[in-house]
Design an enzyme around this catalytic site. Sequence first.
Site, PDB file in Angstrom:
ATOM      1  N   CYS A   9       4.058  -6.354   5.521  1.00 34.19           N
ATOM      2  CA  CYS A   9       5.167  -7.193   5.074  1.00 34.19           C
ATOM      3  C   CYS A   9       6.448  -6.929   5.867  1.00 34.19           C
ATOM      4  CB  CYS A   9       5.428  -6.974   3.587  1.00 34.19           C
ATOM      5  SG  CYS A   9       4.027  -7.439   2.538  1.00 34.19           S
TER       6      CYS A   9
ATOM      7  N   TYR B  46     -18.042  -2.998  -4.878  1.00 31.57           N
ATOM      8  CA  TYR B  46     -16.765  -3.434  -5.434  1.00 31.57           C
ATOM      9  C   TYR B  46     -15.935  -4.077  -4.308  1.00 31.57           C
ATOM     10  CZ  TYR B  46     -18.107  -0.105  -9.090  1.00 31.57           C
ATOM     11  OH  TYR B  46     -18.779   0.578 -10.075  1.00 31.57           O
TER      12      TYR B  46
ATOM     13  N   VAL C 125       8.461 -12.771  -3.647  1.00 29.83           N
ATOM     14  CA  VAL C 125       9.882 -12.881  -3.347  1.00 29.83           C
ATOM     15  C   VAL C 125      10.020 -12.967  -1.839  1.00 29.83           C
ATOM     16  CG1 VAL C 125      10.237 -10.370  -3.310  1.00 29.83           C
ATOM     17  CG2 VAL C 125      12.154 -11.881  -3.823  1.00 29.83           C
TER      18      VAL C 125
ATOM     19  N   GLY D  74      -8.207  -6.218  -2.914  1.00 25.88           N
ATOM     20  CA  GLY D  74      -7.267  -6.632  -1.868  1.00 25.88           C
ATOM     21  C   GLY D  74      -7.433  -8.071  -1.448  1.00 25.88           C
ATOM     22  N   ASP D  75      -7.015  -8.364  -0.227  1.00 24.07           N
ATOM     23  CA  ASP D  75      -6.938  -9.750   0.243  1.00 24.07           C
ATOM     24  C   ASP D  75      -8.295 -10.423   0.407  1.00 24.07           C
ATOM     25  OD1 ASP D  75      -4.278  -9.253   0.302  1.00 24.07           O
ATOM     26  OD2 ASP D  75      -4.012  -9.447   2.460  1.00 24.07           O
TER      27      ASP D  75
ATOM     28  N   GLY E  76       0.406  -7.726  -0.834  1.00 24.28           N
ATOM     29  CA  GLY E  76       0.352  -6.278  -0.692  1.00 24.28           C
ATOM     30  C   GLY E  76       0.519  -5.555  -2.011  1.00 24.28           C
TER      31      GLY E  76
END
Length: 860
Positions: A42, A278, A329, A281-282, A300
């Site tokens: 990020c 399992y 945000v 995440g992305d 993230g």
Amino acid sequence: MNVLLIGGVAAGTKAAAKLKRENRDMDVTILTKDRDISYAGCALPYYVGGEVESRDQLIVNTPEKYAALTGVRVLTGREAFSLDAKGKKVQVKNLEDGSSESYGYDALVIATGASSIVPKMNGAALKGVFKLRMPDDAIDMRRYLQESGAGKAVVVGGGFIGLETAENLKAQGLQVTVLDAAPQIIPGVLDPEMAVYAKRHLQKNGIRVFTGVMVEELLGDSRVTAVKSSAGTFPADLVVMSIGIRPNTAWLQDSGLEMEKGTILTDGELRTNLPDVYAAGDCAMVTNRITGKRQWSPMGSSANLEGRMLAQVLAGEKKNYPGVLGTGVVKLPGLNCGRTGLTEKAARDEGYDVETVLAVTDDKAHYYPGAANFVTKLIADRKSHKLLGMQVFGPGTVDKMVDIAVTGISMGAVLEDFDQMDYSYAPPFSTAIHPFVQAVYMLENKLDGTMVSMTPAEYLAGAADEFRVVDASTAPQIPGAVYVKLEEVNGPVDGLGQEEKLLLVCAKGKRAYFLQNRLKHYGYTNTVVLEGSTFFNDVKVKGVKATVSPEDITRVKGLGFLHDKNTADRFNARVITRNGKITADEMQAITEGAKKFGNGEVTMTSRLTMEIQSVPYENIEPLREFLMDAGLETGGTGSKVRPVVSCKGTTCQYGLIDTFAISEEIHERFYKGYHDVKLPHKFKIAVGGCPNNCVKPDLNDLGVIGQRIPEIDMEKCRGCKKCQIVENCPIKIAKLENGKLSIDPEACNHCGRCVGKCPFHAVTSYTNGYRIYIGGRWGKWVAKGRYLDKVFTDKEEMMDVIEKAILLFREQGITGERFSDTIARLGFENVQEQLLSEELLNRKEENIKAEKHLTGGATC
């Protein structure tokens, strides 16, 4: 227990580290394709923009540091290509030597993340085309910016990362255009009217935004030069492809894993359909916390939460992942945007009986320095009053507003739960009644009928067409509207029918609501408050030509458009010509722009910029776009470094230095490089090629004058009765003393006119340099600048002194005073000493980041 994790950025490293803390005896191994693990994805746009300075700051942990800290085994350069779920093995390619490796597991965690989508189109492989997903992407982009001198950028994609990248490219001085195929920016995240507000804000801040535009191909030979799209061709020295990401799951297609659109389906414990496998995440599909339906939320924050919880599940704890809210945000130029929960459309699609409100509130006590506003949209269920979602804009801490909503939604809060919340308050931080609670009160008033209002979305759709506009502002601000002074309403208002449809508008909505309350008491039955009023909406009365508000006059002045005070809505556009030098093509664009968007007239200013005359307010943005396509920009106003002016330099018979080249360099480094740095007042720089001072360097805040310092070879001086050096000295300071030539170094202005004039070659050698004047000014009060004692023979040293002068003015100047005033107050010798030392440069970062000169003193 042998736990194997594939992927080592957010979810993978978080899960592995937590596993070792839960049970130190576990055998935990991370396999990752990349050489970097646990990097700050990020932060990549902010590395490009320079906010994050070094590559090391992007890397949260190196493999070695992480392994030592956690006890996890980390193997980089390993790319998984096959999963054998029955045999509990993963086949991996060692990218260093090309060999195949096999790794067994008791439990497998797939955390392979996602990669940027790079469409297959002509030109995608050209130099200057970038994606932004990995640290090396940001490093390569910043290096390219520095080495290529790129001036125009096109960002393809108007999502969070695309807009953050656009902001940071603009901060680097580029002209930035954002193209998005969707009908709005940040699609699916913001409601349409909120996206319109954000788009309008970006455009006002110099970032062009085009939605509903398809990119067709990238043009150029070896380097990208333009983007061809359905809306035309956009020149570009740099292109960022930010159209989205796709999960890194192609290697799992034949594994038996259940997937949807490339994402791995998981349950509440993040299990897949395969035993002991399992995902987090992305690359994983989770659920929406409100609806319980499947939702992909590649963030993230959620990746870290999922990784931590998954480790607890593997360690034997009873945990269940409740899902995501799509919280996000984003920082835009001068405006932050946050959101969580369902959009209005998504809530309606889920079958909720939706009610919304848009509230404009103070973000802290209005009297406290730096106070601004929040624009908050709340979405709730009309029957249950359950909070479903929120979206918020503001220059300040929008994240605290979002986080309140996240907490409420996650706990199933209804609106009334917020009524008496004991939120923190002090003037520097908030308002006495918290701005979130104020928005809740408005929605409660709307739900119980206390306030009857119209949303901005309804206003955009034409719901107010049959209404008469009533202006309830503190002073009239809407041309053609009926102005009603709230404080004087103590009965029916003359000229307003009690059954008439009345749209009540003010600056933010509060006074309009108060007026509605009074009018209801006096029998008015058809009043409607416009939510957000003129702060959020572009309010116009049909058939009435609008005037321009004082706030907008100030705003567009910052863009280089100066109000013609003889008109209501006409402006003169200052086109920056850098040093007074423009090409024929640029001149043609300026004249065409004058004909198309102004009155056809162009004037020159004393600063060698050009002004397009009489541009109507509504033509300002179209003119700026037109000029940008030609590589031109408007600006050069405000309490900042101004565009640099220069004489003709070496194209003049007396010119000693290339003033065009030097002024261009100063322009790029200090006008563009310091474009967002607020100063106490304007700061003007002029570059003169010789002591003739044609562009008055000594009457500018800072002036550079070319110098040629003669060197006398006394052995060759014959003491001629008629000395050619003496005869040719224009200021008559060369003299013969005791039969030898003498030039007073303190009196010589270093014009160089004497060089080469001696027939016996006594004055043929010289040193070129720069003299720097500081503290000049011209205008109502005139001050002649004084030059520093040192003549600078190194260009970089001269450039550093200019930067030190700007930094000194920002740090030690008082808001509203000119640089000459600062020098007079501090003392010339003090200032000179600081400019010749390195301390100002050493404090540069601290100086630039300080909140100083929030108002500034420049009036033109």
